[in-house]
Design a protein around this motif. Structure first.
Motif, mmCIF file in Angstrom:
data_model
loop_
_atom_site.group_PDB
_atom_site.id
_atom_site.type_symbol
_atom_site.label_atom_id
_atom_site.label_comp_id
_atom_site.label_asym_id
_atom_site.label_seq_id
_atom_site.Cartn_x
_atom_site.Cartn_y
_atom_site.Cartn_z
ATOM 1 N N GLY A 7 -5.217 -7.512 12.408
ATOM 2 C CA GLY A 7 -4.178 -7.851 13.376
ATOM 3 C C GLY A 7 -3.124 -8.785 12.805
ATOM 4 N N GLU A 8 -2.896 -8.760 11.483
ATOM 5 C CA GLU A 8 -1.916 -9.677 10.901
ATOM 6 C C GLU A 8 -0.553 -9.005 10.778
ATOM 7 N N GLN A 9 0.200 -9.378 9.717
ATOM 8 C CA GLN A 9 1.547 -8.840 9.586
ATOM 9 C C GLN A 9 1.519 -7.315 9.517
ATOM 10 N N PRO A 10 2.591 -6.669 10.011
ATOM 11 C CA PRO A 10 2.622 -5.212 9.877
ATOM 12 C C PRO A 10 2.776 -4.825 8.410
ATOM 13 N N GLN A 11 2.204 -3.661 8.051
ATOM 14 C CA GLN A 11 2.349 -3.187 6.672
ATOM 15 C C GLN A 11 3.620 -2.365 6.610
ATOM 16 N N LEU A 12 4.670 -2.978 6.076
ATOM 17 C CA LEU A 12 5.974 -2.333 6.125
ATOM 18 C C LEU A 12 6.208 -1.482 4.886
ATOM 19 N N PRO A 13 6.826 -0.323 5.085
ATOM 20 C CA PRO A 13 7.195 0.463 3.904
ATOM 21 C C PRO A 13 8.344 -0.214 3.154
ATOM 22 N N ILE A 14 8.544 0.135 1.898
ATOM 23 C CA ILE A 14 9.695 -0.338 1.133
ATOM 24 C C ILE A 14 10.745 0.771 1.236
ATOM 25 N N PRO A 15 11.923 0.471 1.767
ATOM 26 C CA PRO A 15 12.919 1.537 1.943
ATOM 27 C C PRO A 15 13.206 2.264 0.627
ATOM 28 N N GLN A 18 8.712 6.167 -1.748
ATOM 29 C CA GLN A 18 7.826 7.091 -1.024
ATOM 30 C C GLN A 18 6.384 6.600 -0.996
ATOM 31 N N HIS A 19 5.888 6.195 -2.171
ATOM 32 C CA HIS A 19 4.471 5.839 -2.252
ATOM 33 C C HIS A 19 4.247 4.625 -3.131
ATOM 34 N N LEU A 20 3.548 3.661 -2.567
ATOM 35 C CA LEU A 20 3.098 2.514 -3.360
ATOM 36 C C LEU A 20 1.660 2.788 -3.786
ATOM 37 N N ILE A 21 1.391 2.613 -5.057
ATOM 38 C CA ILE A 21 0.036 2.842 -5.571
ATOM 39 C C ILE A 21 -0.426 1.570 -6.277
ATOM 40 N N LEU A 143 -0.495 -8.920 -0.975
ATOM 41 C CA LEU A 143 0.307 -7.725 -1.221
ATOM 42 C C LEU A 143 -0.129 -6.559 -0.342
ATOM 43 N N ILE A 144 -1.433 -6.377 -0.307
ATOM 44 C CA ILE A 144 -1.965 -5.218 0.397
ATOM 45 C C ILE A 144 -1.710 -5.331 1.900
ATOM 46 N N GLN A 145 -1.729 -6.571 2.393
ATOM 47 C CA GLN A 145 -1.621 -6.728 3.837
ATOM 48 C C GLN A 145 -0.191 -6.630 4.354
ATOM 49 N N THR A 146 0.784 -6.716 3.455
ATOM 50 C CA THR A 146 2.149 -6.691 3.974
ATOM 51 C C THR A 146 2.912 -5.439 3.564
#
Ligand SMILES: Nc1ncnc2c1ncn2[C@@H]1O[C@H](COP(=O)(O)OP(=O)(O)OP(=O)(O)O)[C@@H](O)[C@H]1O
Ligand SMILES: [Mg+2]
Length: 277
Positions: A7-15, A18-21, A143-146
């Motif tokens: 329930g913490e920060q939303p995991q936002l995409p990077i504009p 496409q894919h973060l690995i 990193l993973i959570q945001t």
């Protein structure tokens, strides 16, 4: 939108990305950076738009392994990534060159990682590979959570100590609901240059076994070979060689597998995650 762990920060995409690995491991020195660098170069070689974010803020090795040491410039407070071998790059090593250690606390680390994700002009990328520092601590979680990570690769060697830490890494990604794209067993074996026999320096088969036990896809074995180390130390990743080279071929095969796995886990997670082919 991806789920919100704890329930913490939303995991936002990077504009534009496409894919973060994420490439991680519990243990240090197992070859995360080597895998991350060669995967990024192989993806670029396959025609994908690839980037590499060095999230090892304390011990950034990407500049050395990619053979580039320049200072990126900023335009309106947005950092322009460097580019080498067709891969867009950002590393703390570009901002603070030299061998002076950085002593930073949790909140500062968090902000650096956020800036690397969100204040770098990554542009349009198919894959942004993130080279994580060793362990399962603050930097990894921050990193993973945001960020909305498509999947993680866990690197191990066949030794028991490395496998024990790889299990921790798999569990860490599981806890924050990042799908595991696969486990890679690096430094699997050495081929004797004289008699061409296989020598299992760090034992054998542990990566595949552990992956099976944990229900994780096995991305394969990568040999231990001086040519891989020399490629890293000289800033000429082995994947710059053509696919006739067995080590380069193994990385290109892994890169194709990773592309397929990203699409697969995207489908498993539901339609909210965009899938490219
Ligand atoms: N398959 C391999 N064959 C030979 N040398 C290798 C191989 N994989 C990695 N190395 C070498 O082992 C050393 C450690 O690798 P690397 O820096 O990629 O590990 P790491 O997991 O990123 O380490 P850290 O935890 O410190 O970030 C490097 O010198 C690298 O060149
Ligand atoms: Mg590393």
């Amino acid at each position: 939108m991806a789920t919100q762990p704890h329930g913490e920060q939303p995991q936002l995409p990077i504009p534009g990305v496409q894919h973060l690995i994420a490439v991680g491991s519990g243990k240090g020195g197992v070859g995360k950076t080597t895998v991350a660098v060669n995967l990024a170069v192989a993806l670029a070689g396959l025609g994908y738009k690839a980037g590499l974010l060095d999230a090892d803020v304390y011990g950034p090795n990407v500049p050395l392994m990619m053979g580039i040491q320049e200072t990126p410039h900023a335009v309106d407070d947005i950092i322009q990534p460097l580019e080498q071998y067709g891969v867009r790059l950002m590393s703390m090593g570009f901002l603070s060159p030299g061998d002076k250690p950085l002593v930073w606390r949790g909140p500062m680390l968090h902000s650096v990682i956020q800036q690397f994700l969100r204040r770098v002009n990554w542009g349009e990328l198919d894959y942004l590979i993130i080279d994580l520092p060793p362990g399962t601590g603050d930097v990894q979680l921050s990193l993973i959570q945001t960020a909305s990570i498509s999947g993680a690769i866990v690197v191990t060697t066949p030794s028991d100590v490395s496998l024990e830490d790889a299990r921790k890494a798999v569990n860490m990604f599981g806890q924050v609901r990042v799908p595991i794209l696969g486990m890679v067993e690096n430094m699997s074996y050495l081929t004797c240059p004289h008699c061409h026999e296989r020598i299992d320096v760090f034992s054998t088969g542990g990566g595949r076994r552990t992956a099976e036990q944990m229900g994780v896809y096995f991305l394969g074995e990568l040999a231990l070979d001086p040519a891989v180390r020399i490629g890293g130390d000289s800033g000429n990743p082995i994947t710059l060689k053509d696919s006739g080279d067995p080590h380069a071929a193994a990385y290109f095969q892994m890169a194709r597998d990773v592309v397929r796995r990203v699409a697969e886990v995207g489908q498993e997670s539901g339609p909210s995650i965009e899938v490219t082919d």
